[in-house]
Motif scaffolding. Sequence first.
Motif: not given
Lengths: 313, 313
Positions: A1-26
């Motif tokens: 189990m490699t789930r870190v605490a919510p405030d310890e997240v460092r890397t977010v992966t976004c799958i799909g980079a259309g209008v919504i995915g790209g908006g999440w990336v930004a």
Amino acid sequence: MTRVAPDEVRTVTCIGAGVIGGGWVAYFLARGYDVVAWDPAEDAEPRLRHLVELAWPALTELGLAAGASTDRLTVEHDLAAACARADFVQESAPEDLELKRSLLADIDAATPPGVVISSSTSGYGMSEMQVRCAGADRTVVGHPFNPPYLIPLVEVVGGEATSPDAVAWASAFFTHVGKSVITMDREVPGFIANRLQEALWREALHMVANGEATVEQIDRSITDGPGLRWPIHGPLLTFHLAGGQGGMAHMLDHFGPSLLSPWTRLDSPELTPQLRDAVVDGCLEEADGRSIDDLVAERDRGVIAVLRALGKV
Amino acid sequence: MTRVAPDEVRTVTCIGAGVIGGGWVAYFLARGYDVVAWDPAEDAEPRLRHLVELAWPALTELGLAAGASTDRLTVEHDLAAACARADFVQESAPEDLELKRSLLADIDAATPPGVVISSSTSGYGMSEMQVRCAGADRTVVGHPFNPPYLIPLVEVVGGEATSPDAVAWASAFFTHVGKSVITMDREVPGFIANRLQEALWREALHMVANGEATVEQIDRSITDGPGLRWPIHGPLLTFHLAGGQGGMAHMLDHFGPSLLSPWTRLDSPELTPQLRDAVVDGCLEEADGRSIDDLVAERDRGVIAVLRALGKV
């Protein structure tokens, strides 16, 4: 189990980079995360970088987190590589159930165990999407609104196989990154806001179909009418003010029958005493001690602020 | 015929001094008119003056017309006296068809010939209300939104016996006093905005009735979600931006079938080619040359302004 605490997240992966995915990336970049993106399109990377650039001035104006930079975006061409070092995954693929099922299974297989995987789906339940995931317990819906880099709302809900822990973790994480989170305790098709949007949309389509109103009239009836109140109190608390000092109780007891008037093609539910009380009590709870006069003053200040903000005065 | 030009009106008579009628009184006073008010309630005058006082700071902040003063309000105890010197009459009695019919007949009998009489009714058609008026040709609906001293929208529509001149005059007058006027060419129950509001309201009631969402969740799903976009572009132009560069055409051609998904209890109209084209063409007309990128930039500026204005950032 490699789930870190919510405030310890460092890397977010976004799958799909259309209008919504790209908006999440930004958004995640602006909140100071390392972001890894993946999208099957040939020209995904230049399109995504363009989208991030377009959103960046707005995000800068709202205030970037320390260390936030568009340089912290990596675009991977391999899905497994994109998921390998994720502390959180947000999937924003097109609305196609078969595609979502197979993509979520691939994401699940490539993402470290325990890491929460969230879907931007605007209407599928996670129960129907998670069927091929070995780690279905960590898959949730995290439904944003366009553009995800500006609109605060995220609706969070799990599926049948989702663990309550994963739902709680996702809600805590989205709250931590600055979102307004609604955690639903059951799956409802379209969640909450989309059901309401869709009711408006269908009624509008009926009006256009029947020649009752033009597109411009429909839009202006909202922009210059009730749309000026909704961002302040929402549709129900707004009606709490339509009943004068008696609030929602007076409104329902006095206008109840007009629920049966033939406005909209949407059938009215029966106004049972239970429903009446649920709505009245809900309004009082939401008002949280604010009197009708307090709410009226708040609404007036809000409407003026919105009118000014939009250059309508 | 004593109908003056819309910009030559000096005295406005307001019949009914509840929340809506009182709001109209405050608005017309702020726009520099002599206002005569009538209401059958015993304590109508103190209540009305209190209501005007409560609204006055907001109206002052938005800018009063030259000479505007709350001293220019006269409350008459006799309906005929209240109407005798009117250049325009706005009726805002309770929503009761029999009452409206009889009151409009009395107003009609007491008001100088030709002077336009407008009703604030939130749903009755003028055809059903004007039946006892000898001067039915000068009766129109002028439907405001609460509070009428802040929300710009007024929906104007005549009845079967109304002359097109009276409708045109009322639209010109409301425009002259600073309102955003939608002139409808036919009577539709609930007009436009109320049908849309009611669709939202009914869907919300269904959700509460079924335990799918709480009042607070429903309201926040709007205040922190789509409600932030609607005051900028309205519901249809908002969806014009959901289709990416392809706009509403792409949205309808791509997501058309999802109109049939079971979100909301409101049945979807059949998406005929005619309806598709009407919606697409309407959006392009409303966009009036603004590209999707222009509209996205406008929306982003608007959402930020609204968020800031409401202290949400």
